[in-house]
Design a protein around this motif. Structure first.
Motif, PDB file in Angstrom:
ATOM      1  N   ASP A  62     122.293  64.919 103.138  1.00  0.00           N
ATOM      2  CA  ASP A  62     122.983  66.200 103.048  1.00  0.00           C
ATOM      3  C   ASP A  62     122.102  67.391 103.384  1.00  0.00           C
ATOM      4  OD1 ASP A  62     124.698  68.199 102.531  1.00  0.00           O
ATOM      5  OD2 ASP A  62     125.085  67.684 100.442  1.00  0.00           O
ATOM      6  N   PHE A  63     121.888  67.688 104.641  1.00  0.00           N
ATOM      7  CA  PHE A  63     121.223  68.930 105.034  1.00  0.00           C
ATOM      8  C   PHE A  63     119.951  69.241 104.241  1.00  0.00           C
ATOM      9  CE2 PHE A  63     125.691  70.592 106.239  1.00  0.00           C
ATOM     10  CZ  PHE A  63     125.539  70.153 107.536  1.00  0.00           C
ATOM     11  N   GLN A  64     119.204  68.208 103.898  1.00  0.00           N
ATOM     12  CA  GLN A  64     117.964  68.466 103.172  1.00  0.00           C
ATOM     13  C   GLN A  64     116.955  69.173 104.081  1.00  0.00           C
ATOM     14  OE1 GLN A  64     117.539  67.895  99.734  1.00  0.00           O
ATOM     15  NE2 GLN A  64     119.703  68.027 100.263  1.00  0.00           N
ATOM     16  N   PRO A  65     115.929  69.810 103.481  1.00  0.00           N
ATOM     17  CA  PRO A  65     114.947  70.501 104.319  1.00  0.00           C
ATOM     18  C   PRO A  65     114.454  69.615 105.470  1.00  0.00           C
ATOM     19  CG  PRO A  65     114.541  71.005 102.029  1.00  0.00           C
ATOM     20  CD  PRO A  65     115.651  69.990 102.043  1.00  0.00           C
ATOM     21  N   ARG A  66     114.280  68.336 105.174  1.00  0.00           N
ATOM     22  CA  ARG A  66     114.011  67.405 106.266  1.00  0.00           C
ATOM     23  C   ARG A  66     114.616  66.043 105.926  1.00  0.00           C
ATOM     24  NH1 ARG A  66     108.439  67.388 108.070  1.00  0.00           N
ATOM     25  NH2 ARG A  66     108.976  68.007 110.175  1.00  0.00           N
ATOM     26  N   GLU A  67     115.299  65.479 106.893  1.00  0.00           N
ATOM     27  CA  GLU A  67     115.828  64.118 106.741  1.00  0.00           C
ATOM     28  C   GLU A  67     115.588  63.368 108.038  1.00  0.00           C
ATOM     29  OE1 GLU A  67     119.805  63.465 105.248  1.00  0.00           O
ATOM     30  OE2 GLU A  67     119.892  65.434 104.321  1.00  0.00           O
ATOM     31  N   PRO A  68     115.458  62.040 107.951  1.00  0.00           N
ATOM     32  CA  PRO A  68     115.524  61.266 109.183  1.00  0.00           C
ATOM     33  C   PRO A  68     116.935  61.422 109.740  1.00  0.00           C
ATOM     34  CG  PRO A  68     115.638  59.822 107.260  1.00  0.00           C
ATOM     35  CD  PRO A  68     115.350  61.204 106.746  1.00  0.00           C
ATOM     36  N   HIS A 115     121.637  75.081  94.070  1.00  0.00           N
ATOM     37  CA  HIS A 115     120.563  74.616  94.966  1.00  0.00           C
ATOM     38  C   HIS A 115     119.458  75.639  95.182  1.00  0.00           C
ATOM     39  CE1 HIS A 115     123.856  71.744  96.622  1.00  0.00           C
ATOM     40  NE2 HIS A 115     123.316  71.317  95.500  1.00  0.00           N
ATOM     41  N   TYR A 116     119.310  76.539  94.223  1.00  0.00           N
ATOM     42  CA  TYR A 116     118.261  77.559  94.317  1.00  0.00           C
ATOM     43  C   TYR A 116     117.034  77.120  93.518  1.00  0.00           C
ATOM     44  CZ  TYR A 116     115.920  82.073  93.696  1.00  0.00           C
ATOM     45  OH  TYR A 116     115.004  83.090  93.679  1.00  0.00           O
ATOM     46  N   GLY A 117     115.901  77.146  94.156  1.00  0.00           N
ATOM     47  CA  GLY A 117     114.647  76.895  93.447  1.00  0.00           C
ATOM     48  C   GLY A 117     114.415  75.430  93.117  1.00  0.00           C
ATOM     49  N   PRO A 118     113.196  75.151  92.616  1.00  0.00           N
ATOM     50  CA  PRO A 118     112.830  73.765  92.311  1.00  0.00           C
ATOM     51  C   PRO A 118     113.456  73.285  91.013  1.00  0.00           C
ATOM     52  CG  PRO A 118     111.070  75.264  91.668  1.00  0.00           C
ATOM     53  CD  PRO A 118     112.112  76.117  92.329  1.00  0.00           C
ATOM     54  N   ALA A 119     113.873  72.039  90.980  1.00  0.00           N
ATOM     55  CA  ALA A 119     114.356  71.454  89.728  1.00  0.00           C
ATOM     56  C   ALA A 119     114.276  69.928  89.812  1.00  0.00           C
ATOM     57  CB  ALA A 119     115.782  71.912  89.421  1.00  0.00           C
ATOM     58  N   PRO A 120     113.070  69.397  90.005  1.00  0.00           N
ATOM     59  CA  PRO A 120     112.951  67.941  90.118  1.00  0.00           C
ATOM     60  C   PRO A 120     113.321  67.223  88.820  1.00  0.00           C
ATOM     61  CG  PRO A 120     110.757  68.972  90.045  1.00  0.00           C
ATOM     62  CD  PRO A 120     111.766  70.079  90.174  1.00  0.00           C
ATOM     63  N   TRP A 121     113.460  68.003  87.738  1.00  0.00           N
ATOM     64  CA  TRP A 121     113.743  67.409  86.430  1.00  0.00           C
ATOM     65  C   TRP A 121     115.234  67.143  86.187  1.00  0.00           C
ATOM     66  CZ3 TRP A 121     110.851  71.877  87.236  1.00  0.00           C
ATOM     67  CH2 TRP A 121     111.594  73.062  87.301  1.00  0.00           C
ATOM     68  N   VAL A 122     116.126  67.568  87.066  1.00  0.00           N
ATOM     69  CA  VAL A 122     117.567  67.428  86.793  1.00  0.00           C
ATOM     70  C   VAL A 122     117.927  65.955  86.613  1.00  0.00           C
ATOM     71  CG1 VAL A 122     119.890  67.743  87.739  1.00  0.00           C
ATOM     72  CG2 VAL A 122     118.164  69.539  88.031  1.00  0.00           C
ATOM     73  N   ASP A 123     118.504  65.627  85.438  1.00  0.00           N
ATOM     74  CA  ASP A 123     118.767  64.206  85.170  1.00  0.00           C
ATOM     75  C   ASP A 123     120.048  63.971  84.384  1.00  0.00           C
ATOM     76  OD1 ASP A 123     118.146  65.187  82.701  1.00  0.00           O
ATOM     77  OD2 ASP A 123     116.498  63.807  82.293  1.00  0.00           O
ATOM     78  N   SER A 124     120.851  65.064  84.188  1.00  0.00           N
ATOM     79  CA  SER A 124     121.971  64.852  83.280  1.00  0.00           C
ATOM     80  C   SER A 124     123.333  65.136  83.910  1.00  0.00           C
ATOM     81  CB  SER A 124     121.780  65.746  82.051  1.00  0.00           C
ATOM     82  OG  SER A 124     121.701  67.087  82.493  1.00  0.00           O
ATOM     83  N   THR A 140     123.256  77.842 108.000  1.00  0.00           N
ATOM     84  CA  THR A 140     123.012  78.568 106.750  1.00  0.00           C
ATOM     85  C   THR A 140     121.971  77.805 105.927  1.00  0.00           C
ATOM     86  OG1 THR A 140     124.072  79.679 104.889  1.00  0.00           O
ATOM     87  CG2 THR A 140     124.907  77.495 105.423  1.00  0.00           C
ATOM     88  N   MET A 141     121.235  78.541 105.087  1.00  0.00           N
ATOM     89  CA  MET A 141     120.014  77.985 104.495  1.00  0.00           C
ATOM     90  C   MET A 141     120.214  77.494 103.066  1.00  0.00           C
ATOM     91  SD  MET A 141     117.993  78.425 107.020  1.00  0.00           S
ATOM     92  CE  MET A 141     116.282  78.721 106.668  1.00  0.00           C
ATOM     93  N   GLU A 142     121.249  76.719 102.866  1.00  0.00           N
ATOM     94  CA  GLU A 142     121.552  76.226 101.517  1.00  0.00           C
ATOM     95  C   GLU A 142     120.339  75.565 100.854  1.00  0.00           C
ATOM     96  OE1 GLU A 142     124.737  73.375 101.473  1.00  0.00           O
ATOM     97  OE2 GLU A 142     124.551  73.025  99.310  1.00  0.00           O
ATOM     98  N   TYR A 143     119.658  74.730 101.586  1.00  0.00           N
ATOM     99  CA  TYR A 143     118.553  73.969 100.989  1.00  0.00           C
ATOM    100  C   TYR A 143     117.183  74.470 101.451  1.00  0.00           C
ATOM    101  CZ  TYR A 143     122.229  70.678  99.651  1.00  0.00           C
ATOM    102  OH  TYR A 143     123.342  70.093  99.105  1.00  0.00           O
ATOM    103  N   LEU A 144     117.179  75.559 102.193  1.00  0.00           N
ATOM    104  CA  LEU A 144     115.899  75.999 102.766  1.00  0.00           C
ATOM    105  C   LEU A 144     115.564  77.446 102.429  1.00  0.00           C
ATOM    106  CD1 LEU A 144     115.656  74.203 106.223  1.00  0.00           C
ATOM    107  CD2 LEU A 144     113.786  74.479 104.599  1.00  0.00           C
ATOM    108  N   GLY A 145     115.998  77.881 101.255  1.00  0.00           N
ATOM    109  CA  GLY A 145     115.526  79.193 100.817  1.00  0.00           C
ATOM    110  C   GLY A 145     116.503  80.332 100.977  1.00  0.00           C
ATOM    111  N   PHE A 146     117.794  80.005 101.109  1.00  0.00           N
ATOM    112  CA  PHE A 146     118.832  81.029 101.171  1.00  0.00           C
ATOM    113  C   PHE A 146     118.537  82.015 102.310  1.00  0.00           C
ATOM    114  CE2 PHE A 146     120.635  80.581  96.561  1.00  0.00           C
ATOM    115  CZ  PHE A 146     120.755  79.228  96.756  1.00  0.00           C
ATOM    116  N   SER A 147     118.522  83.325 102.010  1.00  0.00           N
ATOM    117  CA  SER A 147     118.273  84.218 103.145  1.00  0.00           C
ATOM    118  C   SER A 147     116.993  85.026 102.957  1.00  0.00           C
ATOM    119  CB  SER A 147     119.459  85.146 103.389  1.00  0.00           C
ATOM    120  OG  SER A 147     119.676  85.929 102.257  1.00  0.00           O
ATOM    121  N   THR A 148     116.041  84.434 102.241  1.00  0.00           N
ATOM    122  CA  THR A 148     114.775  85.156 102.100  1.00  0.00           C
ATOM    123  C   THR A 148     113.601  84.363 102.658  1.00  0.00           C
ATOM    124  OG1 THR A 148     114.679  84.313  99.852  1.00  0.00           O
ATOM    125  CG2 THR A 148     115.423  86.591 100.138  1.00  0.00           C
TER     126      THR A 148
END
Ligand code: GCW
Length: 719
Positions: free
Chosen positions: A382-388, A545-554, A408-416
């Motif tokens: 899904d439109f990740q910053p990089r995918e094969p 999808h803003y900012g880092p959240a590698p901890w999301v698990d619920s 559009t930059m959903e996964y790549l930093g919005f518009s900043t």
């Protein structure tokens, strides 16, 4: 030291005093600025060559050509004037007259087809003319923009000889715009479609949108979100759609709509939307006939079905092909197309998410009607910053597949964030699928070459909104631009396009072009390092999808959670998609399949996409352990963003002040957010690696718990 700091403070306050009103380019004019050419000699030369021009024909499109030339040439040159055909230095001609001019100049016009053009300078000494010839009016419009680009980028017109036609038929923007003007995953204001005021109130912005698209060859627009509101097909909205279609027609742009599969029930009073039900089929036929009555050149439908809660043929026990074909039958008599998305991952399927689209669509190869294109996102998730690249490319020889890129930059930093996507698009398009042996690139799959398809397409999810500068960030205009250029020519290099865009938008100064081009070309790689290095993916904030959240698990579904994707644990990190894991590699052709099965031969940029590796795994390119490499990439990424910001700062005075200032402010945010990503991710993963962050590197200023507490309920663009 203190002294220097004081001077700096003084300078800053003086310059900010002086700049309480910054005049300059706010970005509205995009790459169609046409400012006066500052070099007197160049201006003189161009004026001699094309200052007197003539456009034949008086169709709406040829009038657009005339207007654009008048506006552009009078902007860049002095006193450009319309003259008779004989006196003209520049002559733009379409149709039969163009054919005879082509013949008398021994030019091959036939082979450029319906949308192509030939530009040629005749060799008659003083009477030499520059001809823009095309078989159709819209071809002449494209040729005109191509010629203007030559002037905008300060390239010579002498001996000019260009022959060009698009490699891809449908070059389409997808707007994820809702009828209430909220843009799903939009970061540049509201939807530019003011549905409430349509059909009567017609903003100049609509025309400027059409001009910008035509200038890069975009010939279609899907006006509304794929999470579609069924009301779009009601008479009330269709008159509004018609108004936009009428405005865009002279620019060669067709209008398409996203439709909700359950529309027959939702707005048609039927009990079912089963695609094999005769009443349902009739309902769509009638609806389509209505649409064409108002919009005779209507493009067709885009459909998101049985995906993320959207209805679809699966709800009635039917396949995607049966659903698509039902709509295709309704559209076929009118020449319309169905763009059916392959972005599916079903709740009930117990299969790893990256594999699902392939599993569901490959068996349907060859089962779609001729006017259906299957629209596939560039990557398998899904439109990740990089995918094969998605393994569907190459796997469905009997079905035309359309590329879907996200602009559009959903996964790549919005518009900043300063990220040029040209290099990412290029990486995907030039990937070898090996479907028919070596050289079977994704570009050749989608341009129809590899499997001889007659209809081809490329879609880009638009990054456009009501912001003055359209895309929320000046640099991100380049992503709209490069999408169009690559849809016209998937082989064009990202660097060539970046350079053109910079010259047209920012500056023609060679040094400035070189600096900005260098920043743009590395910006994607740099930003990937700041977010998801080494093949990590889907570790951003939940929902928005803003900012880092590698901890999301619920979250409700396993594959909505970050932990599902990175699988960090004491024993290592990464998703084993090789044979020893979920075996997603089997969906690729040999020898790629084998290459991706082995961490030693997997490109490092995809390492953790395909493999779960121990923290002390030795990374080949650097000799570092995996943990150290991960830390290194996050730190390097943030340092590189800082360096980009410094480079930008060094351009002060060489760029338009307002353009400079806007990008500078965004760069500051990009810098801060890169550090935020770095700190949050490194601290989070450290819990599992149990290893230190090297002493030489700055310590994260907050604790992991602090980063985890950050919340953004009102982040823009939410679904
Ligand atoms: O990446 C996801 C987005 C959704 C989007 C979906 C899709 C339009 O988060 O907002 O829905 O992709 O492509 O359908």
């Amino acid at each position: 030291m203190k002294y220097i700091v004081m001077i700096c403070v003084l300078l800053v306050s003086v310059s900010s005093l002086a700049s309480s009103i910054i005049e300059g380019e706010d970005g509205y004019r995009l790459w169609l600025k046409y400012d006066p050419i500052t070099s007197a000699s160049l201006k003189k030369k161009y004026t001699q060559q094309v200052g007197r021009f003539h456009v034949t024909g008086d169709t709406e499109t040829m009038q657009v050509v005339r207007d654009e030339l008048n506006y552009a040439l009078n902007g860049m040159l002095t006193d450009a004037t319309v003259v008779s055909q004989k006196q003209a230095g520049l002559l733009v001609v379409a149709g039969d007259q163009a054919s005879s001019l082509a013949a008398s100049n021994s030019l091959d016009l036939k082979s450029v087809g319906d949308e192509g053009y030939v530009i040629h300078q005749t060799n008659d000494g003083d009477a030499s003319q520059i001809l823009v010839l095309a078989n159709t009016d819209v071809g002449a419009l494209y040729g005109t923009y191509r010629l203007l680009r030559q002037l905008q980028t300060h390239q010579p017109l002498d001996g000019l000889s260009v022959s060009s036609s698009p490699d891809i038929d449908l070059r389409v923007l997808n707007h994820w715009d809702n009828l209430d003007r909220h843009v799903e995953r939009g970061y540049a204001g509201q939807s530019i479609w003011d549905w409430h005021k349509l059909p009567d109130y017609r903003y100049q912005r609509y025309i400027d949108y059409a001009r910008a698209n035509a200038s890069i060859g975009i010939n279609g627009t899907v006006l509304n979100n794929v999470n579609a509101d069924p009301l779009i097909l009601t008479p009330h909205y269709l008159t509004k759609v018609k108004a936009l279609a009428d405005m865009f027609r002279p620019y060669g742009i067709k209008v398409y709509l996203s439709v909700k599969f359950s529309s027959p029930q939702l707005i048609g009073d039927l009990d079912t939307s089963d695609p094999l039900d005769p009443e349902v089929r009739q309902w769509w036929k009638d609806k389509v006939a209505d649409v064409y009555q108002q919009i005779p050149d209507f493009g067709g439908f885009l459909v998101k079905a049985n995906s993320e809660g959207q209805p679809g043929p699966g709800d009635f026990g039917r396949t995607h092909a049966e659903g698509a074909n039902m709509l295709a039958s309704a559209l076929a008599p009118h020449g319309g197309t169905v763009m059916w998305r392959a972005f599916v991952y079903a709740n009930e399927k117990n299969e790893e998410r990256s594999k699902q689209a392939y599993s569901e669509f490959k068996p349907l190869d060859g089962k779609f009607k001729d006017n259906v294109l299957v629209q596939v996102k560039n990557g398998p998730i899904d439109f990740q910053p990089r995918e094969p690249f998605s393994p569907l490319f190459g796997a469905m020889p009997d079905t035309p597949l359309m590329m879907e890129f996200q602009i559009t930059m959903e996964y790549l930093g919005f518009s900043t964030h300063f990220v040029y996507l040209g290099s990412m698009y290029e990486e995907v398009l030039q990937s070898d699928t090996y479907a028919r042996g070596e050289g079977s690139t994704v570009a050749k799959v989608i341009d129809g070459d590899l499997f001889n398809h007659n209809v081809t397409g490329m879609a880009g999810v638009a990054n456009i909104g009501t912001d003055r500068n359209w895309t929320g960030h000046i640099i991100l205009q380049s992503n709209w631009y490069v999408f169009g250029r690559m849809a016209w020519d998937p082989q064009v290099s990202a660097k060539t396009v970046a350079d053109d865009w910079i010259r047209m938008t920012l500056s023609n100064d060679d040094k400035v072009v070189a600096s900005v081009s260098d920043m743009m070309m590395k910006s994607h790689e740099v930003t990937v390092n700041t977010m998801t290095p080494l093949g990590l993916h889907h570790i951003m904030g939940a929902g928005h999808h803003y900012g880092p959240a590698p901890w999301v698990d619920s979250l409700g579904r396993a594959d909505w959670n970050s932990v599902y994707y990175h699988r960090a644990a004491k024993d290592g990190i990464g998703f084993d998609r090789s044979e020893s894991g979920v075996n997603a590699v089997e969906q690729y052709f040999s020898p790629l399949k084998e290459q991706l099965s082995d961490p030693a031969t997997t490109p490092e940029k995809y390492l953790l996409w395909f493999h779960h590796l121990p923290w002390d795994y030795e990374v080949k390119s650097s000799g570092r352990t995996l943990w150290n490499e991960l830390v290194h990439r996050y730190y390097q990424g943030a340092a590189d963003v800082e360096e980009m910001a410094d480079t930008w700062d060094s351009l002060e005075g060489k760029l338009d002040p307002l353009q400079f200032h806007q990008v500078q402010m965004a760069m500051d945010i990009h810098e801060k957010e890169a550090i935020w990503w770095r700190n949050a991710c490194v601290l989070y993963f450290q819990q599992f690696s149990g290893q230190p962050i090297p002493e030489t590197l700055p310590k994260p200023e907050k604790s992991l718990a602090d980063y985890q507490k950050m919340s953004f309920p009102h982040a823009p663009g939410q679904g």
